[in-house]
Design a protein around this motif. Structure first.
Motif, PDB file in Angstrom:
ATOM      1  N   ASN A   6       8.454 -13.685  -6.167  1.00 50.34           N
ATOM      2  CA  ASN A   6       7.513 -14.787  -6.370  1.00 50.34           C
ATOM      3  C   ASN A   6       6.067 -14.321  -6.430  1.00 50.34           C
ATOM      4  OD1 ASN A   6       9.647 -16.613  -6.295  1.00 50.34           O
ATOM      5  ND2 ASN A   6       9.496 -16.825  -4.069  1.00 50.34           N
ATOM      6  N   LYS A   7       5.813 -13.089  -6.058  1.00 52.36           N
ATOM      7  CA  LYS A   7       4.445 -12.572  -6.035  1.00 52.36           C
ATOM      8  C   LYS A   7       4.090 -11.960  -7.385  1.00 52.36           C
ATOM      9  CE  LYS A   7       4.424 -11.369  -1.182  1.00 52.36           C
ATOM     10  NZ  LYS A   7       4.159 -10.309  -0.218  1.00 52.36           N
ATOM     11  N   PRO A   8       2.818 -12.104  -7.777  1.00 48.59           N
ATOM     12  CA  PRO A   8       2.391 -11.412  -8.998  1.00 48.59           C
ATOM     13  C   PRO A   8       2.457  -9.897  -8.787  1.00 48.59           C
ATOM     14  CG  PRO A   8       0.601 -12.764  -8.096  1.00 48.59           C
ATOM     15  CD  PRO A   8       1.773 -12.893  -7.178  1.00 48.59           C
ATOM     16  N   ARG A   9       2.879  -9.205  -9.817  1.00 53.81           N
ATOM     17  CA  ARG A   9       2.978  -7.749  -9.790  1.00 53.81           C
ATOM     18  C   ARG A   9       1.722  -7.183 -10.439  1.00 53.81           C
ATOM     19  NH1 ARG A   9       8.132  -4.814 -12.562  1.00 53.81           N
ATOM     20  NH2 ARG A   9       8.368  -3.207 -11.007  1.00 53.81           N
ATOM     21  N   ILE A  21      -8.545  -2.863  -0.524  1.00 54.00           N
ATOM     22  CA  ILE A  21      -7.132  -2.573  -0.814  1.00 54.00           C
ATOM     23  C   ILE A  21      -6.886  -1.070  -0.685  1.00 54.00           C
ATOM     24  CG2 ILE A  21      -5.316  -2.618  -2.576  1.00 54.00           C
ATOM     25  CD1 ILE A  21      -5.826  -5.357  -1.363  1.00 54.00           C
ATOM     26  N   GLN A  22      -7.821  -0.249  -1.167  1.00 57.71           N
ATOM     27  CA  GLN A  22      -7.682   1.205  -1.021  1.00 57.71           C
ATOM     28  C   GLN A  22      -7.593   1.582   0.456  1.00 57.71           C
ATOM     29  OE1 GLN A  22     -10.792   3.378  -3.024  1.00 57.71           O
ATOM     30  NE2 GLN A  22     -10.272   2.553  -5.034  1.00 57.71           N
ATOM     31  N   PHE A  53       2.783  -1.044  -2.801  1.00 58.14           N
ATOM     32  CA  PHE A  53       2.008  -1.618  -1.693  1.00 58.14           C
ATOM     33  C   PHE A  53       2.027  -3.133  -1.839  1.00 58.14           C
ATOM     34  CE2 PHE A  53      -1.995  -3.128   0.218  1.00 58.14           C
ATOM     35  CZ  PHE A  53      -1.757  -2.719   1.516  1.00 58.14           C
ATOM     36  N   GLU A  54       2.431  -3.802  -0.779  1.00 59.16           N
ATOM     37  CA  GLU A  54       2.589  -5.251  -0.834  1.00 59.16           C
ATOM     38  C   GLU A  54       1.647  -5.936   0.142  1.00 59.16           C
ATOM     39  OE1 GLU A  54       6.218  -8.512  -0.789  1.00 59.16           O
ATOM     40  OE2 GLU A  54       6.639  -6.417  -0.344  1.00 59.16           O
ATOM     41  N   THR A  55       0.936  -6.950  -0.351  1.00 51.01           N
ATOM     42  CA  THR A  55       0.100  -7.796   0.494  1.00 51.01           C
ATOM     43  C   THR A  55       0.765  -9.169   0.570  1.00 51.01           C
ATOM     44  OG1 THR A  55      -1.255  -8.692  -1.304  1.00 51.01           O
ATOM     45  CG2 THR A  55      -1.971  -6.586  -0.333  1.00 51.01           C
ATOM     46  N   ASP A  56       0.131 -10.096   1.261  1.00 47.43           N
ATOM     47  CA  ASP A  56       0.682 -11.448   1.333  1.00 47.43           C
ATOM     48  C   ASP A  56       0.669 -12.133  -0.024  1.00 47.43           C
ATOM     49  OD1 ASP A  56       1.206 -11.283   4.046  1.00 47.43           O
ATOM     50  OD2 ASP A  56      -0.715 -12.152   4.628  1.00 47.43           O
ATOM     51  N   GLU A  57      -0.287 -11.744  -0.884  1.00 49.26           N
ATOM     52  CA  GLU A  57      -0.446 -12.419  -2.168  1.00 49.26           C
ATOM     53  C   GLU A  57       0.131 -11.671  -3.361  1.00 49.26           C
ATOM     54  OE1 GLU A  57      -3.466 -11.555  -0.417  1.00 49.26           O
ATOM     55  OE2 GLU A  57      -3.248 -13.342   0.813  1.00 49.26           O
ATOM     56  N   ASP A  99      -5.787  -8.190  11.718  1.00 50.22           N
ATOM     57  CA  ASP A  99      -5.259  -9.546  11.525  1.00 50.22           C
ATOM     58  C   ASP A  99      -4.257  -9.640  10.376  1.00 50.22           C
ATOM     59  OD1 ASP A  99      -7.347  -8.976   9.740  1.00 50.22           O
ATOM     60  OD2 ASP A  99      -7.807 -11.105   9.450  1.00 50.22           O
ATOM     61  N   LEU A 100      -4.023  -8.545   9.657  1.00 46.23           N
ATOM     62  CA  LEU A 100      -3.106  -8.566   8.511  1.00 46.23           C
ATOM     63  C   LEU A 100      -1.716  -8.117   8.946  1.00 46.23           C
ATOM     64  CD1 LEU A 100      -5.417  -6.985   5.786  1.00 46.23           C
ATOM     65  CD2 LEU A 100      -5.031  -9.412   6.275  1.00 46.23           C
ATOM     66  N   ASP A 101      -0.759  -9.016   8.850  1.00 47.02           N
ATOM     67  CA  ASP A 101       0.612  -8.716   9.270  1.00 47.02           C
ATOM     68  C   ASP A 101       1.306  -7.707   8.366  1.00 47.02           C
ATOM     69  OD1 ASP A 101       0.427 -10.499  11.387  1.00 47.02           O
ATOM     70  OD2 ASP A 101       1.220 -12.168  10.210  1.00 47.02           O
ATOM     71  N   TYR A 102       0.893  -7.615   7.101  1.00 44.05           N
ATOM     72  CA  TYR A 102       1.607  -6.755   6.162  1.00 44.05           C
ATOM     73  C   TYR A 102       1.222  -5.289   6.260  1.00 44.05           C
ATOM     74  CZ  TYR A 102      -2.624  -7.391   3.306  1.00 44.05           C
ATOM     75  OH  TYR A 102      -3.915  -7.438   2.857  1.00 44.05           O
ATOM     76  N   ILE A 103       0.198  -4.962   7.034  1.00 42.31           N
ATOM     77  CA  ILE A 103      -0.167  -3.557   7.200  1.00 42.31           C
ATOM     78  C   ILE A 103       0.865  -2.908   8.110  1.00 42.31           C
ATOM     79  CG2 ILE A 103      -1.857  -1.920   8.120  1.00 42.31           C
ATOM     80  CD1 ILE A 103      -2.791  -3.192   5.580  1.00 42.31           C
ATOM     81  N   ASN A 104       1.585  -1.945   7.561  1.00 46.59           N
ATOM     82  CA  ASN A 104       2.629  -1.245   8.294  1.00 46.59           C
ATOM     83  C   ASN A 104       2.255   0.228   8.309  1.00 46.59           C
ATOM     84  OD1 ASN A 104       4.964  -0.437   9.516  1.00 46.59           O
ATOM     85  ND2 ASN A 104       6.216  -0.577   7.674  1.00 46.59           N
ATOM     86  N   VAL A 105       1.710   0.678   9.432  1.00 46.78           N
ATOM     87  CA  VAL A 105       1.263   2.060   9.525  1.00 46.78           C
ATOM     88  C   VAL A 105       2.473   2.967   9.623  1.00 46.78           C
ATOM     89  CG1 VAL A 105      -0.097   3.716  10.836  1.00 46.78           C
ATOM     90  CG2 VAL A 105      -0.879   1.361  10.627  1.00 46.78           C
TER      91      VAL A 105
END
Length: 132
Positions: A6-9, A21-22, A53-57, A99-105
């Motif tokens: 569902n996310k734009p690529r 983003i970098q 790399f995936e963000t919420d959007e 605060d960003l849940d999608y950051i996975n170190v």
């Protein structure tokens, strides 16, 4: 990292991404990018390598070859001479993006070192004599 359909690529070169983003990508891949590249077929039917790399959007595919991935890390002052994100930079980015849940170190270098140690432990005895 599974892609949500569902996310734009977004397919872009690393240099053309927003600085934030970098920074998020560096935080997600603190030991470099080259080992995390994937290959896909672009709209022209050609194979392309990219860093996912995936963000919420959005779902990013950051175009780069292994060679370019290594160059980016080598030329970036945020990484040390061994190609690892510097601790002070890692701390700064971790605070900035906490605060960003999608950051996975990623912390896979320690696991890789342990695997390598267990696989080559029998070979190490001969090598130790050369180091003296």
């Amino acid at each position: 990292m599974k892609m949500n359909s569902n996310k734009p690529r977004v397919i872009k070169d690393f240099e053309k991404l927003d600085q934030e983003i970098q920074q998020q990508i560096k935080l997600s891949y603190p030991y470099g990018f080259a080992d995390h590249l994937i290959r896909f077929t672009n709209k022209d039917g050609l194979y392309v390598s990219a860093l996912p790399f995936e963000t919420d959007e959005k779902y990013y595919l950051v175009r780069m070859t292994v060679e370019r991935a290594e160059e980016i890390v080598e030329d970036d002052d945020d990484f040390d001479d061994d190609g690892n994100l510097r601790d002070d930079v890692k701390g700064e980015y971790s605070d900035k993006f906490s605060d960003l849940d999608y950051i996975n170190v990623s912390d896979d270098s320690d696991d890789d070192d342990e695997k390598e140690d267990s696989r080559s432990s029998s070979d190490d005895d001969d090598d130790d004599e050369d180091d003296d």
